[in-house]
Write a protein that holds these residues in place. Structure first.
Motif, PDB file in Angstrom:
ATOM      1  N   ALA A 142       0.205 119.270 100.991  1.00 36.70           N
ATOM      2  CA  ALA A 142       0.256 119.469 102.365  1.00 36.70           C
ATOM      3  C   ALA A 142      -0.868 118.365 103.033  1.00 36.70           C
ATOM      4  O   ALA A 142      -2.108 118.593 102.677  1.00 36.70           O
ATOM      5  N   LEU A 143      -0.231 117.331 103.571  1.00 43.88           N
ATOM      6  CA  LEU A 143      -1.199 116.208 104.012  1.00 43.88           C
ATOM      7  C   LEU A 143      -2.285 116.910 105.194  1.00 43.88           C
ATOM      8  O   LEU A 143      -3.348 116.192 105.461  1.00 43.88           O
ATOM      9  N   GLU A 168       4.350 101.934  94.048  1.00 44.31           N
ATOM     10  CA  GLU A 168       4.762 103.369  93.645  1.00 44.31           C
ATOM     11  C   GLU A 168       5.144 104.236  94.524  1.00 44.31           C
ATOM     12  O   GLU A 168       4.709 104.254  95.709  1.00 44.31           O
ATOM     13  N   ALA A 169       6.509 104.692  94.346  1.00 44.21           N
ATOM     14  CA  ALA A 169       7.095 105.586  95.609  1.00 44.21           C
ATOM     15  C   ALA A 169       6.395 106.730  96.100  1.00 44.21           C
ATOM     16  O   ALA A 169       6.278 106.887  97.270  1.00 44.21           O
ATOM     17  N   ASN A 170       5.826 107.383  95.105  1.00 40.92           N
ATOM     18  CA  ASN A 170       4.909 108.415  95.749  1.00 40.92           C
ATOM     19  C   ASN A 170       3.833 108.128  96.569  1.00 40.92           C
ATOM     20  O   ASN A 170       3.521 108.885  97.750  1.00 40.92           O
ATOM     21  N   SER A 171       3.259 106.952  96.408  1.00 42.00           N
ATOM     22  CA  SER A 171       2.105 106.530  97.516  1.00 42.00           C
ATOM     23  C   SER A 171       2.767 105.991  98.501  1.00 42.00           C
ATOM     24  O   SER A 171       2.056 106.213  99.694  1.00 42.00           O
ATOM     25  N   GLU A 177       3.385 108.924 105.806  1.00 38.50           N
ATOM     26  CA  GLU A 177       3.216 110.426 106.250  1.00 38.50           C
ATOM     27  C   GLU A 177       1.752 110.418 106.991  1.00 38.50           C
ATOM     28  O   GLU A 177       1.560 110.570 108.203  1.00 38.50           O
ATOM     29  N   LEU A 178       1.002 109.779 106.204  1.00 35.83           N
ATOM     30  CA  LEU A 178      -0.354 109.660 107.029  1.00 35.83           C
ATOM     31  C   LEU A 178      -0.478 108.875 108.281  1.00 35.83           C
ATOM     32  O   LEU A 178      -0.946 109.188 109.164  1.00 35.83           O
ATOM     33  N   LYS A 179       0.361 107.614 108.370  1.00 32.60           N
ATOM     34  CA  LYS A 179       0.485 106.806 109.637  1.00 32.60           C
ATOM     35  C   LYS A 179       1.016 107.888 110.788  1.00 32.60           C
ATOM     36  O   LYS A 179       0.635 107.586 111.845  1.00 32.60           O
ATOM     37  N   GLU A 180       1.977 108.694 110.361  1.00 28.06           N
ATOM     38  CA  GLU A 180       2.479 109.556 111.335  1.00 28.06           C
ATOM     39  C   GLU A 180       1.266 110.459 111.643  1.00 28.06           C
ATOM     40  O   GLU A 180       1.434 111.056 112.969  1.00 28.06           O
ATOM     41  N   MET A 187      -7.182 109.643 114.678  1.00 31.14           N
ATOM     42  CA  MET A 187      -7.497 108.693 113.579  1.00 31.14           C
ATOM     43  C   MET A 187      -6.402 107.808 113.116  1.00 31.14           C
ATOM     44  O   MET A 187      -5.312 107.770 113.645  1.00 31.14           O
ATOM     45  N   THR A 188      -6.747 106.710 112.630  1.00 31.07           N
ATOM     46  CA  THR A 188      -5.678 105.611 112.172  1.00 31.07           C
ATOM     47  C   THR A 188      -6.055 105.285 110.362  1.00 31.07           C
ATOM     48  O   THR A 188      -6.702 105.599 110.019  1.00 31.07           O
TER      49      THR A 188
END
Length: 320
Positions: A142-143, A168-171, A177-180, A187-188
């Protein structure tokens, strides 16, 4: 009919016993994209769970293991070799190895492990039973909880740097998701590409002055070369937060992550179900839910931050 000599009878009995033993023996082939503590723990956990379920190497289990040493071409060769061996199950650890094995067979049972998003990696069509030859266990995190940890370690952080392999697909999923998510916290995300393990150090150096903290997911290139990140973190006073708890022992300040030994045992129990007759396509992919917080106050000091007493007290393990 003449009576057979006792030695002949003994030989017949021995041969019959050998046939029965061969029929009872199961075979499991295991491959990982690279060797590093987290993936090694998965492999060992699989083997331990199989033994607990009654499948023991040298008795009734043929076990083979090969690492691709970080090379996707080698991963494809291993996949083809294992498929040709026709084992009862192939365990593929980490996304690149799982993709190679799934591409190589539509019939041999495949159980993936330590794959963040098996749907995005096109290993299974959904999180429901696949109805094909593939199932497995994900290390999806969970990010939002990862971001909370970053803020606890570096409360003033606004720019989160991330070193990762874009192949690498998982990365790629985590970056997206982090960008969103990060903008919701003010934060960016600042990306740094490391297509190979040897690129990790230079990618980390490119973040000096551009990021307030470096976050790493379970990217296999990065984890296998984590010491290069630590060197940059200490020299530039750039704090490192990870999602792989073993990285804390290697110099990350903190990580909220999965116990990969437990993940391996969860995977091993799934493999045992297949060895006992279940079809992989009838088994729903699983996610590990057991999370642990590791902290390293010494690493924090070297990277220019001080951890709160509350965070240290909440940790499952404090690395000294």
């Amino acid at each position: 009919m003449k009576n057979l000599p006792w030695m002949t009878l003994g030989a017949v009995a021995l041969a019959a016993s050998a046939v029965a033993t061969a029929a009872d023996q199961k075979s499991v082939a295991v491959t990982a994209i690279v060797e590093h503590p987290a993936l090694d723990a998965v492999r060992d956990g699989v083997q331990a769970a199989l033994k607990a379920e009654g499948f023991e190497q040298g008795k009734n289990l043929k076990w083979q293991y090969q690492s691709a040493q970080g090379n996707t071409g080698t991963a494809a060769q291993i996949a083809r070799k294992f498929v040709g061996d026709k084992p009862d199950a192939i365990v593929a650890i980490a996304t690149p190895s799982a993709q190679a094995v799934v591409a190589a067979t539509k019939t041999v049972p495949v159980v993936f492990s330590a794959v963040t998003d098996p749907v995005a990696a096109k290993l299974v069509p959904s999180w429901e039973p696949s109805k094909n030859n593939v199932t497995g266990v994900s290390d999806l995190l969970a990010l939002d909880k990862q971001i909370d940890l970053i803020r606890q370690v570096v409360p003033e952080a606004k720019r989160v740097g991330m070193v990762y392999n874009p192949g690498e697909a998982n990365s790629v999923v985590v970056v997206k998701e982090l960008k969103e998510l990060l903008p919701k916290y003010g934060m960016t995300l600042v990306e740094a590409s490391a297509p190979r393990s040897v690129d990790v150090g230079s990618a980390a150096r490119s973040l000096i002055g551009k990021a307030d903290v470096i976050y790493t997911n379970t990217d296999n290139n990065v984890v296998s070369a984590y010491e290069a990140l630590v060197k940059v973190g200490q020299e530039a006073k750039l704090p490192l937060v990870a999602s792989d708890t073993d990285s804390v022992k290697r110099g990350a300040i903190a990580a909220l992550g999965i116990n990969y030994r437990d993940l391996g045992e969860q995977t091993g129990r799934m493999v045992a179900r297949i060895l006992k007759g279940e079809k992989p396509g009838d088994i729903k992919p699983e996610v590990s839910t057991k999370m642990e917080l590791f902290v390293n106050p010494g690493a924090a000091e070297k990277q220019g931050v001080k951890l709160s007493d509350a965070l240290i007290k909440s940790a499952a393990e404090v690395v000294q």
